[in-house]
Design an enzyme around this catalytic site. Structure first.
Site, PDB file in Angstrom:
ATOM      1  N   HIS A 131      -5.091   8.833   7.797  1.00  0.00           N
ATOM      2  CA  HIS A 131      -5.546   9.037   6.456  1.00  0.00           C
ATOM      3  C   HIS A 131      -7.247   7.364   6.290  1.00  0.00           C
ATOM      4  O   HIS A 131      -6.757   6.621   6.614  1.00  0.00           O
ATOM      5  CB  HIS A 131      -4.752   8.465   5.002  1.00  0.00           C
ATOM      6  CG  HIS A 131      -5.585   8.753   3.292  1.00  0.00           C
ATOM      7  ND1 HIS A 131      -5.946   7.822   3.115  1.00  0.00           N
ATOM      8  CD2 HIS A 131      -5.141  10.070   2.695  1.00  0.00           C
ATOM      9  CE1 HIS A 131      -6.139   8.588   1.665  1.00  0.00           C
ATOM     10  NE2 HIS A 131      -5.483   9.328   1.837  1.00  0.00           N
ATOM     11  N   ASP A 139       1.822   3.022   7.877  1.00  0.00           N
ATOM     12  CA  ASP A 139       1.676   3.909   7.041  1.00  0.00           C
ATOM     13  C   ASP A 139       2.195   4.546   6.407  1.00  0.00           C
ATOM     14  O   ASP A 139       3.003   5.245   6.913  1.00  0.00           O
ATOM     15  CB  ASP A 139      -0.033   4.140   6.926  1.00  0.00           C
ATOM     16  CG  ASP A 139      -0.381   5.522   6.092  1.00  0.00           C
ATOM     17  OD1 ASP A 139       0.307   5.254   4.619  1.00  0.00           O
ATOM     18  OD2 ASP A 139      -2.078   5.756   5.448  1.00  0.00           O
ATOM     19  N   GLN A 146       3.265   8.893   2.942  1.00  0.00           N
ATOM     20  CA  GLN A 146       3.742  10.371   2.964  1.00  0.00           C
ATOM     21  C   GLN A 146       5.389  10.855   3.503  1.00  0.00           C
ATOM     22  O   GLN A 146       5.828  11.475   3.872  1.00  0.00           O
ATOM     23  CB  GLN A 146       3.200  11.003   3.963  1.00  0.00           C
ATOM     24  CG  GLN A 146       1.642  11.491   3.601  1.00  0.00           C
ATOM     25  CD  GLN A 146       1.511  12.606   1.999  1.00  0.00           C
ATOM     26  OE1 GLN A 146       2.915  12.654   1.792  1.00  0.00           O
ATOM     27  NE2 GLN A 146       0.595  11.622   0.999  1.00  0.00           N
ATOM     28  N   LYS A 189       3.898   7.930  -4.509  1.00  0.00           N
ATOM     29  CA  LYS A 189       4.120   9.379  -3.759  1.00  0.00           C
ATOM     30  C   LYS A 189       5.959   9.241  -3.449  1.00  0.00           C
ATOM     31  O   LYS A 189       6.603  10.291  -3.038  1.00  0.00           O
ATOM     32  CB  LYS A 189       3.718   9.098  -2.362  1.00  0.00           C
ATOM     33  CG  LYS A 189       2.379   9.088  -2.277  1.00  0.00           C
ATOM     34  CD  LYS A 189       1.476   9.558  -1.688  1.00  0.00           C
ATOM     35  CE  LYS A 189      -0.200   9.008  -1.607  1.00  0.00           C
ATOM     36  NZ  LYS A 189      -1.055  10.182  -1.663  1.00  0.00           N
ATOM     37  N   CYS A 194      -8.737  13.680   2.586  1.00  0.00           N
ATOM     38  CA  CYS A 194      -9.294  11.978   3.185  1.00  0.00           C
ATOM     39  C   CYS A 194      -8.918  11.757   4.443  1.00  0.00           C
ATOM     40  O   CYS A 194      -8.020  10.720   5.060  1.00  0.00           O
ATOM     41  CB  CYS A 194      -8.435  10.809   2.081  1.00  0.00           C
ATOM     42  SG  CYS A 194      -9.002  11.178   0.751  1.00  0.00           S
TER      43      CYS A 194
HETATM   44  N1  7TS Z   1      -2.056   6.869   3.782  1.00  0.00           N
HETATM   45  C1  7TS Z   1      -1.278   8.339   3.603  1.00  0.00           C
HETATM   46  C2  7TS Z   1      -0.982   9.039   5.033  1.00  0.00           C
HETATM   47  C3  7TS Z   1      -1.347   8.800   2.094  1.00  0.00           C
HETATM   48  O1  7TS Z   1      -1.290  10.402   2.282  1.00  0.00           O
HETATM   49  C4  7TS Z   1      -2.663   8.672   0.972  1.00  0.00           C
HETATM   50  C5  7TS Z   1      -2.599   9.255   0.399  1.00  0.00           C
HETATM   51  C6  7TS Z   1      -2.519   7.040   0.940  1.00  0.00           C
HETATM   52  C7  7TS Z   1      -2.668   6.627   2.626  1.00  0.00           C
HETATM   53  C8  7TS Z   1      -3.010   6.416   0.628  1.00  0.00           C
HETATM   54  O2  7TS Z   1      -1.935   6.171  -0.862  1.00  0.00           O
HETATM   55  P1  7TS Z   1      -2.719   5.640  -2.347  1.00  0.00           P
HETATM   56  O3  7TS Z   1      -0.791   5.770  -2.929  1.00  0.00           O
HETATM   57  O4  7TS Z   1      -3.327   4.041  -1.862  1.00  0.00           O
HETATM   58  O5  7TS Z   1      -4.009   6.306  -2.822  1.00  0.00           O
HETATM   59  N2  7TS Z   1      -2.803  10.414   0.085  1.00  0.00           N
HETATM   60  C9  7TS Z   1      -3.340  11.238  -1.040  1.00  0.00           C
HETATM   61  C10 7TS Z   1      -3.243  12.906  -0.398  1.00  0.00           C
HETATM   62  O6  7TS Z   1      -2.383  13.009   1.050  1.00  0.00           O
HETATM   63  N3  7TS Z   1      -3.575  13.447  -1.077  1.00  0.00           N
HETATM   64  O7  7TS Z   1      -4.453  12.517  -2.124  1.00  0.00           O
HETATM   65  C11 7TS Z   1      -3.576  11.462  -1.754  1.00  0.00           C
END
Ligand code: 7TS
Length: 417
Positions: free
Chosen positions: A134, A211, A214, A237, A375
Site C-alpha cells: 500500500h 504492515d 489487512q 479495519k 492505493c
Molecule cells: N496498509 C494497508 C495494507 C492498507 O490496506 C491500508 C488501507 C493502509 C495501510 C492504510 O491504512 P489507514 O488506516 O492508515 O488508512 N487500505 C485501504 C483500502 O484497501 N481501501 O481503503 C483503504
C-alpha cells in the site's frame, strides 16, 4: 459445489452468520435492496458493543487523560490505558509500554520511518519493500530515503500476486537496514510468508516492520511468536473506530528512537536549553490523543477476543472459494491476485468495463465494493490495469452477499458489454 456440500457448509457456518446481528449497519436497505457490504478492507463495520462503549464513554467519562486528579480524568485515564493493556495482551506484546496509539497504520509507519529511519539510515543503506505494498508502506520510506541518502529497493511479485521469494533473498543483503512488508495485501489478498521473511531479515541484521492493516481482521497476531520488530495496525479495519491505530515496537528499539513529534505529554522536563523525554509509550504520544477512539478499539479487541479465528478462517475461505467460483463463470472476468495463501479479498476486472462503472452499477443492487487503484499503484502497474473492482469479505458476510454481487455484475455486463 454439490447440494450436499452447500448444506453441510451452511450448517457449519451458521454460528458465524449469526454474528451479522451484532453489526447494526448491515441491517439496512440501499437503493431499495438489502445492503451487501463487501468493502471491509477499506473500513469494516462496527459491532454494537463498540458503538455502545464509545457512547458510554462520551456520556459519562470524557475528560483529558494523565493530567487531572479529578474523578472523570481518572476514569478516562483508566479507560485509555485499559485499552492499551487489551491491545498489548491481544497481540501478545511483552508489555503495554510497547503499544503506541497512533491515528492508524499510515501514521504508525510514518512514525517508524521518521524516527527509526532517521536514526538508523545512512547513504548506501537500503530499505526493502515489495511491489505489493500500500502507498502507506512506500511513501514514508521514500521520504526518509531522500533525506538520508538511503536507497529504496522493491521486491517484485509474480503473475499470481505472490512475493518473488527468490528475488527477496537476492535483494536482501548486508546493506539492508529495514524490511517493510505488508502482512496481507489489500489489493490482492496475498498472505505473505512473514515468518520466513523475518528470520531471513534478522540474519542480515535488518529490522522488520509488518504492515498489518489487512491482517488483523482475519487472524490473531502474536508479535512475540512472529518476532517482528514493528507491527502497524488500524482500528477501523479491525471492527473499531477510525482515527485510532497502533504501532507495536520492541521496547529496546522504541527506547533508542528519538521522538516523532514534540509537544505535551511526551516530555519529562522542558527548559529553553534542553528538553528531556518521557518514558514509553508517552514519548511517542504528543498532544491530546483520540481517547474515545482508544476506548472503541479496546471494545473491538474485547469483541474479537470472544471469536474463534479458526472458525472465521474456515468461513472466509469458504466465502472466497464460493465467490471465486461464481465470478469465474462470468464472461470477460479477470481475477487479479490468485495466490495460494489468500485472505478473503477478490480483485477483478470485467471485460473493458471501467471499475468505477462496475462499482456504480452494483451499488444500485445494494452492493458496496471498492473500485480504483486501492492505493497500490505498483500492483496496478504490474498487472497492466488502471484499476480493479474489489470485493472484500469479513466475518459477517455470507454467500447471499456473493450472490447479490453476481446479480449486480450480470446487470453491469448487460449494460456495458
Ligand atoms: N496498509 C494497508 C495494507 C492498507 O490496506 C491500508 C488501507 C493502509 C495501510 C492504510 O491504512 P489507514 O488506516 O492508515 O488508512 N487500505 C485501504 C483500502 O484497501 N481501501 O481503503 C483503504
Amino acid at each position: 459445489m454439490s447440494a450436499v456440500g452447500n448444506v453441510a457448509s451452511s450448517a457449519r457456518f451458521a454460528g458465524i452468520a449469526a454474528r451479522r446481528a451484532d453489526f447494526p449497519a448491515l441491517h439496512q436497505e440501499v437503493h431499495g435492496k438489502p445492503l451487501a457490504y463487501l468493502d471491509s478492507a477499506a473500513s469494516a463495520q462496527r459491532p454494537q458493543a463498540v458503538i455502545d462503549a464509545m457512547v458510554a464513554h462520551e456520556r459519562r467519562n470524557h475528560a483529558n487523560v494523565h493530567r487531572g486528579v479529578h474523578q472523570l480524568s481518572q476514569r478516562a485515564t483508566d479507560a485509555y490505558e485499559g485499552a492499551r493493556e487489551r491491545v498489548s495482551r491481544y497481540i501478545n506484546a511483552s508489555g503495554s509500554d510497547e503499544i503506541i496509539f497512533t491515528r492508524g497504520t499510515t501514521e504508525s509507519i510514518n512514525l517508524v520511518a521518521a524516527s527509526f529511519g532517521k536514526m538508523r539510515l545512512e547513504p548506501g543503506d537500503e530499505v526493502l519493500v515489495t511491489w505489493m505494498e500500500h502507498h502507506s508502506n512506500i511513501v514514508p520510506w521514500q521520504m526518509i530515503c531522500e533525506q538520508t541518502g538511503a536507497r529504496l529497493v522493491a521486491v517484485p511479485i509474480t503473475h499470481t500476486g505472490e512475493l518473488d521469494l527468490e528475488a527477496f533473498h537476492r535483494l536482501l543483503t548486508d546493506r539492508t537496514r529495514i524490511v517493510a512488508v505488508v502482512h496481507v495485501s489489500n489489493a490482492l489478498g496475498t498472505i505473505n510468508p512473514v515468518q520466513d521473511i523475518i528470520e531471513a531479515a534478522h540474519k542480515v541484521g535488518a529490522v522488520v516492520l509488518l504492515d498489518g492493516a489487512q491482517a488483523t481482521p482475519h487472524m490473531r497476531i502474536d508479535v512475540q511468536a512472529l518476532d517482528c520488530d514493528f507491527y502497524a495496525l488500524s482500528g477501523h479495519k479491525t471492527f473499531g473506530p477510525t482515527g485510532i491505530g497502533v504501532l507495536y515496537g520492541k521496547r529496546a528499539l522504541l527506547d533508542a528512537m528519538p521522538p516523532y513529534q514534540g509537544g505535551g505529554e511526551m516530555i519529562r522536563t522542558v527548559t529553553f536549553e534542553k528538553t528531556t523525554w518521557n518514558a514509553l509509550p508517552c514519548k511517542f504520544e504528543a498532544g491530546t490523543q483520540n481517547i474515545t477512539g482508544a476506548v472503541g478499539l479496546g471494545a473491538a479487541i474485547d469483541y474479537l477476543s470472544g471469536i474463534d479465528f479458526a472458525e472465521v478462517a474456515r468461513h472466509e475461505a469458504d466465502l472466497l472459494e464460493y465467490a471465486t467460483e461464481r465470478l469465474s463463470e462470468l464472461p470477460g472476468i479477470r481475477l487479479i491476485g490468485t495466490a495460494a495463501a489468500k485472505a478473503s479479498v477478490l480483485s477483478f476486472t470485467l471485460g473493458d468495463i471501467h471499475a468505477h462503472d462496475l462499482g456504480t452499477v452494483v451499488d444500485m443492487e445494494g452492493v458496496a465494493i471498492r473500485t480504483g487503484h486501492h492505493c497500490a499503484m505498483p500492483v496496478m502497474e504490474h498487472f497492466g490495469v488502471p484499476a480493479t473492482a474489489r470485493a472484500s469479505f469479513a466475518l459477517y458476510n455470507d454467500r447471499g452477499d456473493v450472490d447479490q454481487l453476481v446479480t449486480g455484475l450480470n446487470r453491469a455486463a448487460e449494460l456495458f458489454l
